[in-house]
Design a protein around this motif. Structure first.
Motif, PDB file in Angstrom:
ATOM      1  N   ARG A   1       0.850  -1.195   0.000  1.00  0.00           N
ATOM      2  CA  ARG A   1       0.000   0.000   0.000  1.00  0.00           C
ATOM      3  C   ARG A   1       0.884   1.243   0.000  1.00  0.00           C
ATOM      4  N   TRP A   2       0.776   2.037  -1.040  1.00  0.00           N
ATOM      5  CA  TRP A   2       1.475   3.313  -1.135  1.00  0.00           C
ATOM      6  C   TRP A   2       0.433   4.412  -1.083  1.00  0.00           C
ATOM      7  N   THR A   3       0.642   5.386  -0.237  1.00  0.00           N
ATOM      8  CA  THR A   3      -0.315   6.474  -0.100  1.00  0.00           C
ATOM      9  C   THR A   3       0.132   7.679  -0.920  1.00  0.00           C
ATOM     10  N   ALA A   4      -0.753   8.650  -1.046  1.00  0.00           N
ATOM     11  CA  ALA A   4      -0.402   9.899  -1.729  1.00  0.00           C
ATOM     12  C   ALA A   4       0.751  10.586  -1.011  1.00  0.00           C
ATOM     13  N   THR A   5       0.793  10.468   0.296  1.00  0.00           N
ATOM     14  CA  THR A   5       1.886  11.052   1.069  1.00  0.00           C
ATOM     15  C   THR A   5       3.212  10.375   0.723  1.00  0.00           C
ATOM     16  N   ASP A   6       3.184   9.058   0.552  1.00  0.00           N
ATOM     17  CA  ASP A   6       4.403   8.345   0.125  1.00  0.00           C
ATOM     18  C   ASP A   6       4.882   8.875  -1.225  1.00  0.00           C
ATOM     19  N   PHE A   7       3.953   9.053  -2.142  1.00  0.00           N
ATOM     20  CA  PHE A   7       4.316   9.582  -3.460  1.00  0.00           C
ATOM     21  C   PHE A   7       4.839  11.010  -3.337  1.00  0.00           C
ATOM     22  N   ARG A   8       4.227  11.792  -2.469  1.00  0.00           N
ATOM     23  CA  ARG A   8       4.651  13.184  -2.270  1.00  0.00           C
ATOM     24  C   ARG A   8       6.097  13.235  -1.763  1.00  0.00           C
ATOM     25  N   HIS A   9       6.404  12.417  -0.776  1.00  0.00           N
ATOM     26  CA  HIS A   9       7.764  12.393  -0.230  1.00  0.00           C
ATOM     27  C   HIS A   9       8.765  11.862  -1.261  1.00  0.00           C
ATOM     28  N   THR A  10       8.361  10.862  -2.025  1.00  0.00           N
ATOM     29  CA  THR A  10       9.235  10.338  -3.065  1.00  0.00           C
ATOM     30  C   THR A  10       9.517  11.400  -4.129  1.00  0.00           C
ATOM     31  N   SER A  11       8.488  12.153  -4.493  1.00  0.00           N
ATOM     32  CA  SER A  11       8.671  13.238  -5.469  1.00  0.00           C
ATOM     33  C   SER A  11       9.655  14.276  -4.952  1.00  0.00           C
ATOM     34  N   ALA A  12       9.516  14.630  -3.693  1.00  0.00           N
ATOM     35  CA  ALA A  12      10.417  15.615  -3.098  1.00  0.00           C
ATOM     36  C   ALA A  12      11.851  15.098  -3.098  1.00  0.00           C
ATOM     37  N   GLN A  13      12.020  13.853  -2.715  1.00  0.00           N
ATOM     38  CA  GLN A  13      13.362  13.283  -2.685  1.00  0.00           C
ATOM     39  C   GLN A  13      13.958  13.219  -4.079  1.00  0.00           C
ATOM     40  N   ARG A  14      13.126  12.864  -5.055  1.00  0.00           N
ATOM     41  CA  ARG A  14      13.588  12.811  -6.448  1.00  0.00           C
ATOM     42  C   ARG A  14      14.050  14.188  -6.925  1.00  0.00           C
ATOM     43  N   GLN A  15      13.309  15.239  -6.543  1.00  0.00           N
ATOM     44  CA  GLN A  15      13.691  16.604  -6.921  1.00  0.00           C
ATOM     45  C   GLN A  15      15.067  16.952  -6.353  1.00  0.00           C
ATOM     46  N   VAL A  16      15.266  16.640  -5.086  1.00  0.00           N
ATOM     47  CA  VAL A  16      16.547  16.942  -4.436  1.00  0.00           C
ATOM     48  C   VAL A  16      17.673  16.125  -5.056  1.00  0.00           C
ATOM     49  N   ASP A  17      17.426  14.846  -5.301  1.00  0.00           N
ATOM     50  CA  ASP A  17      18.447  13.986  -5.898  1.00  0.00           C
ATOM     51  C   ASP A  17      18.842  14.451  -7.303  1.00  0.00           C
ATOM     52  N   MET A  18      17.915  15.140  -7.984  1.00  0.00           N
ATOM     53  CA  MET A  18      18.217  15.661  -9.315  1.00  0.00           C
ATOM     54  C   MET A  18      18.866  17.045  -9.253  1.00  0.00           C
ATOM     55  N   GLY A  19      19.115  17.535  -8.028  1.00  0.00           N
ATOM     56  CA  GLY A  19      19.845  18.785  -7.892  1.00  0.00           C
ATOM     57  C   GLY A  19      19.019  20.014  -7.609  1.00  0.00           C
ATOM     58  N   ALA A  20      17.770  19.874  -7.230  1.00  0.00           N
ATOM     59  CA  ALA A  20      16.936  21.037  -6.923  1.00  0.00           C
ATOM     60  C   ALA A  20      17.494  21.787  -5.722  1.00  0.00           C
ATOM     61  N   SER A  21      17.381  23.088  -5.749  1.00  0.00           N
ATOM     62  CA  SER A  21      17.785  23.915  -4.611  1.00  0.00           C
ATOM     63  C   SER A  21      16.662  23.914  -3.579  1.00  0.00           C
ATOM     64  N   ALA A  22      16.936  24.459  -2.412  1.00  0.00           N
ATOM     65  CA  ALA A  22      15.919  24.557  -1.361  1.00  0.00           C
ATOM     66  C   ALA A  22      14.743  25.405  -1.828  1.00  0.00           C
ATOM     67  N   ASP A  23      15.030  26.479  -2.550  1.00  0.00           N
ATOM     68  CA  ASP A  23      13.958  27.335  -3.075  1.00  0.00           C
ATOM     69  C   ASP A  23      13.118  26.601  -4.119  1.00  0.00           C
ATOM     70  N   GLU A  24      13.778  25.861  -4.995  1.00  0.00           N
ATOM     71  CA  GLU A  24      13.055  25.111  -6.023  1.00  0.00           C
ATOM     72  C   GLU A  24      12.183  24.024  -5.400  1.00  0.00           C
TER      73      GLU A  24
END
Length: 166
Positions: free
Chosen positions: A115-138
């Protein structure tokens, strides 16, 4: 030929995964908020709901990745064929936030066994953004956080960030 229920579930998962939308945001998207452009490009406008007052809510427009756009477009076409197609406030999914939560979890469990929740997807998306080099502002803008410090947990967990620091 795909069942509308599956299209609804898939669209909810797409919005949670690609854009880190909360269930309340997903549930409030109207069919009028979805635009299909030439070449099958799909844009969705959503009100970010975690603001203290309605007057502070801002609208953001996000593009659905091209390889997933047909799912959203097919759902929109089916919803436009329904009797209530003339209602300007008709919701894309036709679900309340709690139903969005339940359906995402149920569908992911039926597909993956977990079971994956929307919150799990939200956190995964955030981590993916950071891993791809997003800044804190981005990251704050992507997640619609009021404060850039909220996303620090993702930077702390990022192997790419650790590599850069070292």
């Amino acid at each position: 030929s795909v069942d509308i229920s599956r299209l609804i579930d898939a669209t909810a998962i797409i919005l949670a995964d690609q854009h880190a939308f909360r269930c309340g945001t997903i549930a409030r998207i109207k069919t009028a908020d979805v635009r299909v452009h030439k070449g099958g490009v799909v844009h969705i406008t959503a009100a970010m709901i975690k603001k203290q007052r309605n007057s502070q809510r801002i609208q953001i427009t996000r593009k659905i990745r091209q390889d997933w756009a047909q799912i959203v477009q097919s759902l929109l076409e089916l919803r436009d064929k329904e009797d209530s197609a003339t209602d300007p406030n008709r919701k894309l999914l036709g679900l309340i936030p709690a139903e969005v939560t339940r359906r995402i979890a149920n569908r992911t469990e039926s597909i993956t066994g977990t079971r994956w929740t929307a919150t799990d997807f939200r956190h995964t998306s955030a981590q993916r953004q950071v891993d791809m080099g997003a800044s804190a502002d981005e990251l704050a803008e992507f997640m619609q956080h009021n404060n850039v410090l909220v996303g620090n947990v993702y930077f702390d967990q990022s192997p790419n960030q650790a590599k850069l620091v070292n």
